[in-house]
Enzyme design. Structure first.
Site, PDB file in Angstrom:
ATOM      1  CG  HIS A  65     -37.635  -4.822 -64.593  1.00 47.99           C
ATOM      2  ND1 HIS A  65     -37.717  -6.011 -65.289  1.00 47.99           N
ATOM      3  CD2 HIS A  65     -36.514  -4.907 -63.829  1.00 47.99           C
ATOM      4  CE1 HIS A  65     -36.711  -6.786 -64.929  1.00 47.99           C
ATOM      5  NE2 HIS A  65     -35.959  -6.139 -64.063  1.00 47.99           N
ATOM      6  CG  HIS A  95     -41.086   2.388 -60.209  1.00 47.74           C
ATOM      7  ND1 HIS A  95     -40.708   2.353 -58.866  1.00 47.74           N
ATOM      8  CD2 HIS A  95     -42.126   1.519 -60.336  1.00 47.74           C
ATOM      9  CE1 HIS A  95     -41.475   1.486 -58.230  1.00 47.74           C
ATOM     10  NE2 HIS A  95     -42.349   0.983 -59.088  1.00 47.74           N
ATOM     11  CG  HIS A  97     -45.973  -0.418 -62.323  1.00 47.68           C
ATOM     12  ND1 HIS A  97     -45.204  -1.564 -62.394  1.00 47.68           N
ATOM     13  CD2 HIS A  97     -45.633   0.194 -61.160  1.00 47.68           C
ATOM     14  CE1 HIS A  97     -44.453  -1.649 -61.300  1.00 47.68           C
ATOM     15  NE2 HIS A  97     -44.679  -0.598 -60.550  1.00 47.68           N
ATOM     16  CD  GLU A 107     -47.572  -2.918 -60.358  1.00 48.76           C
ATOM     17  OE1 GLU A 107     -47.005  -2.535 -59.329  1.00 48.76           O
ATOM     18  OE2 GLU A 107     -47.155  -3.878 -61.028  1.00 48.76           O
ATOM     19  CG  HIS A 120     -45.674   2.042 -57.445  1.00 46.82           C
ATOM     20  ND1 HIS A 120     -45.565   0.767 -57.963  1.00 46.82           N
ATOM     21  CD2 HIS A 120     -46.994   2.245 -57.204  1.00 46.82           C
ATOM     22  CE1 HIS A 120     -46.764   0.215 -58.009  1.00 46.82           C
ATOM     23  NE2 HIS A 120     -47.655   1.094 -57.547  1.00 46.82           N
ATOM     24  CB  THR A 200     -45.983  -4.811 -57.479  1.00 42.66           C
ATOM     25  OG1 THR A 200     -45.206  -3.827 -58.203  1.00 42.66           O
ATOM     26  CG2 THR A 200     -46.842  -4.155 -56.427  1.00 42.66           C
TER      27      THR A 200
HETATM   28  C1  LIG Z   1     -34.206  -5.948 -52.463  1.00 43.57           C
HETATM   29  C2  LIG Z   1     -34.316  -5.139 -53.655  1.00 43.57           C
HETATM   30  C3  LIG Z   1     -34.369  -4.483 -54.573  1.00 43.57           C
HETATM   31  C4  LIG Z   1     -34.429  -3.688 -55.722  1.00 43.57           C
HETATM   32  O1  LIG Z   1     -35.105  -2.476 -55.360  1.00 43.57           O
HETATM   33  C5  LIG Z   1     -36.403  -2.431 -55.727  1.00 43.57           C
HETATM   34  C6  LIG Z   1     -36.989  -1.194 -55.677  1.00 43.57           C
HETATM   35  C7  LIG Z   1     -38.285  -1.038 -56.079  1.00 43.57           C
HETATM   36  C8  LIG Z   1     -38.982  -2.115 -56.558  1.00 43.57           C
HETATM   37  C9  LIG Z   1     -40.344  -1.868 -57.136  1.00 43.57           C
HETATM   38  N1  LIG Z   1     -41.331  -2.374 -56.295  1.00 43.57           N
HETATM   39  S1  LIG Z   1     -42.777  -1.688 -56.332  1.00 43.57           S
HETATM   40  N2  LIG Z   1     -43.410  -1.806 -57.805  1.00 43.57           N
HETATM   41  O2  LIG Z   1     -43.560  -2.476 -55.433  1.00 43.57           O
HETATM   42  O3  LIG Z   1     -42.643  -0.290 -55.992  1.00 43.57           O
HETATM   43  C10 LIG Z   1     -38.426  -3.380 -56.580  1.00 43.57           C
HETATM   44  C11 LIG Z   1     -37.116  -3.543 -56.172  1.00 43.57           C
HETATM   45 ZN   LIG Z   2     -43.947  -0.182 -58.735  1.00 45.39          ZN
END
Ligand SMILES: CC#CCOc1ccc(CNS(N)(=O)=O)cc1
Ligand SMILES: [Zn+2]
Length: 262
Positions: A65, A95, A97, A107, A120, A200
């Site tokens: 992703h 990470h 986007h 985002e 993020h 997200t």
């Molecule tokens: C429960 C669970 C899980 C997996 O860990 C993550 C970590 C970061 C994210 C990314 N989310 S964001 N884009 O809002 O930072 C999603 C799942």
């Molecule tokens: Zn993110």
């Protein structure tokens, strides 16, 4: 626990996530469109403090992703604190986007305008919860620091990340990535907007205190283009799809306000 497969394509993208992740239609979903003139200036908000100097990066990986740099979160060696947070939150990973050639990719948007990309930094409340997984379902479990990337000159330190991308081209690949301090990816000002939201990406848990920095960092189109050589697919899969447009569009604000630091 492996959840249902999801992505950013026509059939498995953000508009389909609600079928397996009901939180998608929740009351505090992210990202949102931030309207600066409607944000409430709150003098009780303290400055953000980023204690990353003793941080320990472990690896850089392609999770199908995004590209993720993970940190050792077994103690409070690298934390974010202050701002809207009552406790220090531990850095777990960061990470990005991004969009496709020349189109938007962030985002969060600001008064309806997107940036080319968004970084993020994901932190969890190690003060109240034992693990990231436990914290990830709690309303005050996570704190994500969002930083916009806009196109311009080369970023001086981004090559430390982009030079490693060819080694994690395919989903499921990871390599050692030690000694990286994300402080080098911060803008000069730590002024921010903050609001209560969610992850997200699936599982879209409504457990995130969002802290979005007002000042973007600047990277070049060539540097951002390096992210697009990554692939959503693993090396074994026949379907070769370039990793780009891995962003969720803004979600309804519903009954929330955005607060602004001074
Ligand atoms: C429960 C669970 C899980 C997996 O860990 C993550 C970590 C970061 C994210 C990314 N989310 S964001 N884009 O809002 O930072 C999603 C799942
Ligand atoms: Zn993110």
């Amino acid at each position: 626990m492996t959840g249902h497969s999801w992505g950013y394509g026509k059939d498995d993208g953000p508009s389909a996530w609600h079928t397996h992740y009901p939180a998608a239609k929740g009351s505090r979903q992210s990202p949102i469109d931030i309207i600066p003139d409607e944000a409430r200036r709150d003098s009780s908000l303290r400055p953000i403090f980023l204690g990353y100097d003793r941080c320990t990066s472990l690896n850089i990986a392609n999770n199908g992703h995004s590209v993720v740099v993970e940190f050792d979160d077994s103690d409070d060696r690298s934390v974010i604190q202050g701002g809207p947070l009552e406790h220090p939150y531990r850095l777990k990973q960061f990470h990005f986007h991004w969009g496709g050639k020349g189109c938007e990719g962030s985002e969060h948007t600001v008064a309806g305008v997107g940036y080319a990309s968004e970084l993020h930094l994901v932190h969890w409340n190690g003060y109240k919860y034992k693990t990231f997984e436990e914290a990830s379902t709690a309303p005050d479990g996570l704190a994500v620091l969002g930083i916009f990337l806009e196109l311009g000159d080369d970023h001086r330190w981004l090559p430390m990340i982009t030079d490693a991308l060819y080694m994690v081209k395919f989903k499921g690949s990871a390599i050692d990535f030690k000694g990286f301090n994300p402080k080098c990816l911060l803008p000069s000002s730590l002024h921010y907007w903050t609001y209560l939201g969610s992850l997200t990406t699936p599982p879209l848990h409504e457990s995130v205190i969002w802290i979005v920095l007002k000042e973007p960092i600047v990277v070049s189109d060539k540097q951002l283009g390096m992210f697009r050589m990554l692939q959503f697919n693993s090396e074994e899969e026949n379907q070769r799809t370039r990793m780009e447009n891995n962003f969720r569009p803004p979600q309804p604000l519903k009954d929330r306000i955005v607060r602004s630091s001074n």
